[in-house]
Design a protein around this motif. Structure first.
Motif, PDB file in Angstrom:
ATOM      1  N   GLU A 115       4.202  39.702  82.815  1.00  0.00           N
ATOM      2  CA  GLU A 115       3.119  40.095  81.910  1.00  0.00           C
ATOM      3  C   GLU A 115       3.383  39.713  80.454  1.00  0.00           C
ATOM      4  O   GLU A 115       2.515  39.823  79.608  1.00  0.00           O
ATOM      5  N   PHE A 116       4.597  39.250  80.155  1.00  0.00           N
ATOM      6  CA  PHE A 116       4.863  38.744  78.808  1.00  0.00           C
ATOM      7  C   PHE A 116       4.060  37.462  78.610  1.00  0.00           C
ATOM      8  O   PHE A 116       3.932  36.647  79.526  1.00  0.00           O
ATOM      9  N   PRO A 117       3.526  37.258  77.419  1.00  0.00           N
ATOM     10  CA  PRO A 117       2.805  36.000  77.160  1.00  0.00           C
ATOM     11  C   PRO A 117       3.681  34.787  77.453  1.00  0.00           C
ATOM     12  O   PRO A 117       4.891  34.812  77.230  1.00  0.00           O
ATOM     13  N   ILE A 118       3.070  33.752  77.964  1.00  0.00           N
ATOM     14  CA  ILE A 118       3.801  32.536  78.332  1.00  0.00           C
ATOM     15  C   ILE A 118       4.577  31.971  77.145  1.00  0.00           C
ATOM     16  O   ILE A 118       5.660  31.416  77.304  1.00  0.00           O
ATOM     17  N   GLN A 119       4.046  32.148  75.927  1.00  0.00           N
ATOM     18  CA  GLN A 119       4.731  31.637  74.743  1.00  0.00           C
ATOM     19  C   GLN A 119       6.122  32.258  74.594  1.00  0.00           C
ATOM     20  O   GLN A 119       7.059  31.595  74.170  1.00  0.00           O
ATOM     21  N   ILE A 120       6.244  33.532  74.954  1.00  0.00           N
ATOM     22  CA  ILE A 120       7.543  34.209  74.850  1.00  0.00           C
ATOM     23  C   ILE A 120       8.495  33.663  75.899  1.00  0.00           C
ATOM     24  O   ILE A 120       9.646  33.354  75.612  1.00  0.00           O
ATOM     25  N   ASN A 140       8.459  30.775  77.270  1.00  0.00           N
ATOM     26  CA  ASN A 140       8.823  29.394  76.940  1.00  0.00           C
ATOM     27  C   ASN A 140       9.767  29.312  75.749  1.00  0.00           C
ATOM     28  O   ASN A 140      10.617  28.429  75.692  1.00  0.00           O
ATOM     29  N   PHE A 141       9.618  30.217  74.775  1.00  0.00           N
ATOM     30  CA  PHE A 141      10.457  30.203  73.577  1.00  0.00           C
ATOM     31  C   PHE A 141      11.879  30.672  73.888  1.00  0.00           C
ATOM     32  O   PHE A 141      12.835  30.214  73.297  1.00  0.00           O
ATOM     33  N   MET A 142      12.023  31.566  74.832  1.00  0.00           N
ATOM     34  CA  MET A 142      13.316  32.124  75.242  1.00  0.00           C
ATOM     35  C   MET A 142      14.065  32.769  74.074  1.00  0.00           C
ATOM     36  O   MET A 142      15.146  32.341  73.692  1.00  0.00           O
ATOM     37  N   PRO A 143      13.490  33.820  73.489  1.00  0.00           N
ATOM     38  CA  PRO A 143      14.155  34.489  72.374  1.00  0.00           C
ATOM     39  C   PRO A 143      15.441  35.172  72.835  1.00  0.00           C
ATOM     40  O   PRO A 143      15.651  35.406  74.020  1.00  0.00           O
ATOM     41  N   ASP A 144      16.283  35.498  71.869  1.00  0.00           N
ATOM     42  CA  ASP A 144      17.542  36.175  72.187  1.00  0.00           C
ATOM     43  C   ASP A 144      17.298  37.564  72.761  1.00  0.00           C
ATOM     44  O   ASP A 144      17.955  37.968  73.719  1.00  0.00           O
ATOM     45  N   ILE A 145      16.374  38.291  72.166  1.00  0.00           N
ATOM     46  CA  ILE A 145      16.118  39.676  72.570  1.00  0.00           C
ATOM     47  C   ILE A 145      14.619  39.946  72.473  1.00  0.00           C
ATOM     48  O   ILE A 145      13.962  39.505  71.538  1.00  0.00           O
ATOM     49  N   VAL A 146      14.106  40.707  73.429  1.00  0.00           N
ATOM     50  CA  VAL A 146      12.772  41.280  73.317  1.00  0.00           C
ATOM     51  C   VAL A 146      12.960  42.788  73.389  1.00  0.00           C
ATOM     52  O   VAL A 146      13.591  43.296  74.316  1.00  0.00           O
ATOM     53  N   ALA A 147      12.456  43.488  72.374  1.00  0.00           N
ATOM     54  CA  ALA A 147      12.585  44.945  72.296  1.00  0.00           C
ATOM     55  C   ALA A 147      11.186  45.549  72.307  1.00  0.00           C
ATOM     56  O   ALA A 147      10.328  45.157  71.524  1.00  0.00           O
ATOM     57  N   ILE A 148      10.979  46.507  73.219  1.00  0.00           N
ATOM     58  CA  ILE A 148       9.659  47.110  73.356  1.00  0.00           C
ATOM     59  C   ILE A 148       9.793  48.630  73.311  1.00  0.00           C
ATOM     60  O   ILE A 148      10.630  49.208  74.015  1.00  0.00           O
ATOM     61  N   SER A 149       8.958  49.238  72.481  1.00  0.00           N
ATOM     62  CA  SER A 149       8.840  50.693  72.462  1.00  0.00           C
ATOM     63  C   SER A 149       7.386  51.027  72.776  1.00  0.00           C
ATOM     64  O   SER A 149       6.583  50.138  73.043  1.00  0.00           O
ATOM     65  N   ASP A 150       7.053  52.299  72.719  1.00  0.00           N
ATOM     66  CA  ASP A 150       5.665  52.685  72.951  1.00  0.00           C
ATOM     67  C   ASP A 150       4.745  52.147  71.853  1.00  0.00           C
ATOM     68  O   ASP A 150       3.556  51.966  72.078  1.00  0.00           O
ATOM     69  N   ASP A 151       5.321  51.890  70.677  1.00  0.00           N
ATOM     70  CA  ASP A 151       4.514  51.489  69.527  1.00  0.00           C
ATOM     71  C   ASP A 151       4.675  50.041  69.099  1.00  0.00           C
ATOM     72  O   ASP A 151       3.835  49.525  68.355  1.00  0.00           O
ATOM     73  N   GLU A 152       5.764  49.384  69.504  1.00  0.00           N
ATOM     74  CA  GLU A 152       6.056  48.044  68.995  1.00  0.00           C
ATOM     75  C   GLU A 152       6.544  47.113  70.099  1.00  0.00           C
ATOM     76  O   GLU A 152       7.197  47.537  71.039  1.00  0.00           O
ATOM     77  N   LYS A 153       6.230  45.834  69.893  1.00  0.00           N
ATOM     78  CA  LYS A 153       6.747  44.761  70.735  1.00  0.00           C
ATOM     79  C   LYS A 153       7.368  43.747  69.777  1.00  0.00           C
ATOM     80  O   LYS A 153       6.658  43.122  68.996  1.00  0.00           O
ATOM     81  N   ILE A 154       8.705  43.623  69.840  1.00  0.00           N
ATOM     82  CA  ILE A 154       9.419  42.805  68.866  1.00  0.00           C
ATOM     83  C   ILE A 154      10.205  41.707  69.563  1.00  0.00           C
ATOM     84  O   ILE A 154      10.950  41.964  70.499  1.00  0.00           O
ATOM     85  N   ILE A 155      10.036  40.492  69.073  1.00  0.00           N
ATOM     86  CA  ILE A 155      10.801  39.350  69.536  1.00  0.00           C
ATOM     87  C   ILE A 155      11.876  39.107  68.487  1.00  0.00           C
ATOM     88  O   ILE A 155      11.573  38.944  67.315  1.00  0.00           O
ATOM     89  N   ILE A 156      13.135  39.123  68.919  1.00  0.00           N
ATOM     90  CA  ILE A 156      14.253  39.020  67.987  1.00  0.00           C
ATOM     91  C   ILE A 156      15.022  37.742  68.253  1.00  0.00           C
ATOM     92  O   ILE A 156      15.473  37.499  69.378  1.00  0.00           O
ATOM     93  N   GLU A 157      15.156  36.950  67.227  1.00  0.00           N
ATOM     94  CA  GLU A 157      15.926  35.710  67.299  1.00  0.00           C
ATOM     95  C   GLU A 157      17.098  35.851  66.331  1.00  0.00           C
ATOM     96  O   GLU A 157      16.912  36.166  65.154  1.00  0.00           O
ATOM     97  N   ILE A 158      18.303  35.651  66.844  1.00  0.00           N
ATOM     98  CA  ILE A 158      19.512  35.767  66.023  1.00  0.00           C
ATOM     99  C   ILE A 158      20.066  34.366  65.798  1.00  0.00           C
ATOM    100  O   ILE A 158      20.297  33.620  66.751  1.00  0.00           O
ATOM    101  N   VAL A 159      20.259  34.021  64.529  1.00  0.00           N
ATOM    102  CA  VAL A 159      20.742  32.684  64.193  1.00  0.00           C
ATOM    103  C   VAL A 159      21.915  32.778  63.233  1.00  0.00           C
ATOM    104  O   VAL A 159      21.989  33.670  62.405  1.00  0.00           O
ATOM    105  N   PHE A 203       6.468  28.998  66.890  1.00  0.00           N
ATOM    106  CA  PHE A 203       6.372  30.119  67.817  1.00  0.00           C
ATOM    107  C   PHE A 203       5.548  31.253  67.204  1.00  0.00           C
ATOM    108  O   PHE A 203       4.671  31.823  67.863  1.00  0.00           O
ATOM    109  N   ILE A 204       5.808  31.569  65.941  1.00  0.00           N
ATOM    110  CA  ILE A 204       5.060  32.630  65.260  1.00  0.00           C
ATOM    111  C   ILE A 204       3.567  32.296  65.254  1.00  0.00           C
ATOM    112  O   ILE A 204       2.725  33.159  65.520  1.00  0.00           O
ATOM    113  N   GLU A 205       3.234  31.049  64.973  1.00  0.00           N
ATOM    114  CA  GLU A 205       1.833  30.630  64.991  1.00  0.00           C
ATOM    115  C   GLU A 205       1.234  30.768  66.387  1.00  0.00           C
ATOM    116  O   GLU A 205       0.084  31.178  66.544  1.00  0.00           O
TER     117      GLU A 205
END
Length: 102
Positions: free
Chosen positions: A35-40, A42-61, A75-77
């Motif tokens: 159910e995650f969007p295909i963009q996520i 395909n991007f393969m972020p380091d971490i995806v964090a989900i709470s009841d209020d937020e969906k955060i894609i985290i990239e560590i560089v 990706f942001i676009e």
């Protein structure tokens, strides 16, 4: 400490912080629900964090070079308007010193 260990240790600290704040964590390709969007997926972020209020894609560089920056901007676009947030964490030399206990 080599680059992989530095990023891995830092990533584990970030994960712990989000888990401690009640987020569900998804890590790595193949571990994202369909159910995650295909963009996520395909991007393969380091971490995806989900709470009841937020969906955060985290990239560590460690080194945010122009190619990586362009990839993140594209990706942001691509996910604009989907309700997902993107957080880019740039590991600095200070973070490395602090995480190694020096």
């Amino acid at each position: 400490m080599n680059e992989f260990n530095i990023e891995h240790n830092f990533t584990q600290k970030v994960i712990k912080d989000y888990v401690d704040n009640g987020y569900r964590i998804y890590i790595g390709q193949g571990h994202y629900p369909d159910e995650f969007p295909i963009q996520i997926r395909n991007f393969m972020p380091d971490i995806v964090a989900i709470s009841d209020d937020e969906k955060i894609i985290i990239e560590i560089v460690r080194n945010l070079n122009p190619n990586k920056l362009r990839q993140i901007q594209n990706f942001i676009e691509a996910i604009d308007g989907t309700g997902w947030q993107v957080k880019v964490i740039n590991i600095s030399d200070d973070d490395i010193i602090n995480s190694s206990g020096q």
